[in-house]
Design an enzyme around this catalytic site. Structure first.
Site, PDB file in Angstrom:
ATOM      1  CG  ASP A  16     -31.630  14.932 -16.522  1.00  0.00           C
ATOM      2  OD1 ASP A  16     -30.579  15.805 -16.826  1.00  0.00           O
ATOM      3  OD2 ASP A  16     -32.508  14.887 -17.007  1.00  0.00           O
ATOM      4  CB  ALA A  17     -31.746  20.287 -16.659  1.00  0.00           C
ATOM      5  CE1 TYR A  18     -30.472  22.324 -21.051  1.00  0.00           C
ATOM      6  CE2 TYR A  18     -28.797  21.143 -19.421  1.00  0.00           C
ATOM      7  CZ  TYR A  18     -29.388  22.784 -19.529  1.00  0.00           C
ATOM      8  OH  TYR A  18     -28.883  24.082 -19.833  1.00  0.00           O
ATOM      9  NE  ARG A  47     -30.454  15.017 -24.086  1.00  0.00           N
ATOM     10  CZ  ARG A  47     -30.326  15.115 -22.968  1.00  0.00           C
ATOM     11  NH1 ARG A  47     -29.305  15.910 -23.079  1.00  0.00           N
ATOM     12  NH2 ARG A  47     -30.757  14.827 -21.983  1.00  0.00           N
ATOM     13  CB  SER A 123     -28.412  19.892 -14.848  1.00  0.00           C
ATOM     14  OG  SER A 123     -28.469  19.715 -16.586  1.00  0.00           O
ATOM     15  CG  ASN A 124     -24.134  16.714 -17.532  1.00  0.00           C
ATOM     16  OD1 ASN A 124     -23.719  16.307 -16.617  1.00  0.00           O
ATOM     17  ND2 ASN A 124     -24.105  15.607 -18.574  1.00  0.00           N
TER      18      ASN A 124
END
Length: 228
Positions: A16-18, A47, A123-124
């Site tokens: 995942d990125a964030y 967030r 990721s999203n």
């Protein structure tokens, strides 16, 4: 749960990125002086609404890309804190393209790559957002592919999102270990069929959802020790 045992048979590490690779609160951190006492509350609400909007749009069947969702969430946070500052909004959105990565990320990824593992992001984020974050962090030479939910037009934890990595890397789900700092994302990936190392950076409680991570670690430097 703790780091016990090992995770076997892995060919690829998917991240995942964030919140996992990139610090989502570093955008506000760059402009903390302009927000004053509102900085932390704005960042947290930004967030929170960003994630809520991904889930709600997925349920409603009204997809918008993550850049729009991120802007909508920031607008909500500004409204809640009675902030009307178009220049600050622009600068915060720009900062979101240049998020700081967590300190251990480059070394952890380099160690995994040196061991012959394939590394990818799922990721999203939009492709442009992910490309910008990876480049800004200087890890573009370590990541083989950036996979975005835009390929399927729905957000995590829909199973179609996790399938993107399987199809893109051409490996079996059980040959992927997925890392996320988001407990709900770790659960979703496990329910799909990935091996999962939950990067519990923030001391969260485990979600009461289908799927359970195979291991819990505090940061990514502990990941190589799990894999054989």
């Amino acid at each position: 749960m703790s780091i016990t045992g090992t995770i076997e048979g892995i060919k690829a590490c998917v991240f995942d990125a964030y919140g996992t690779l990139f610090d989502v609160h570093s955008a506000v951190g760059k402009h903390r002086h302009r927000l004053g006492d509102s900085a932390d509350p704005v960042s947290i609400l930004w967030r929170t609404k960003q994630l809520e909007y991904t889930w709600l749009r997925s349920l409603m069947g009204y997809h918008a890309d993550f850049w729009q969702v991120t802007g909508d969430a920031l607008d909500f946070a500004f409204d809640m804190h009675h902030i009307d500052n178009p220049d600050l909004r622009r600068d915060l959105m720009e900062a979101y393209l240049k998020l700081d990565c967590y300190p251990e990320v480059p070394a952890a990824l380099a160690t995994l790559k040196d061991r012959g593992l394939r590394l990818a992001i799922l990721s999203n984020g939009t492709p442009a957002m992910l490309d910008a974050a990876v480049k800004n962090s200087g890890i573009e030479g370590l990541i083989e592919k950036n996979f975005s939910v835009e390929d399927v037009g729905i957000f995590k934890p829909d199973p179609r999102v996790y399938r993107i990595a399987v199809d893109g890397l051409k490996v079996k789900p059980e040959e992927i270990v997925f890392q996320s700092s988001n407990a709900w994302d770790a659960a979703g990936a496990s329910a799909f069929g990935f091996k999962v190392a939950w990067v519990n950076r923030f001391g969260q409680s485990e979600e009461r959802l289908p799927g359970r991570p195979d291991a819990e670690i505090g940061d990514l430097m502990k990941l190589p020790d799990l894999l054989i």
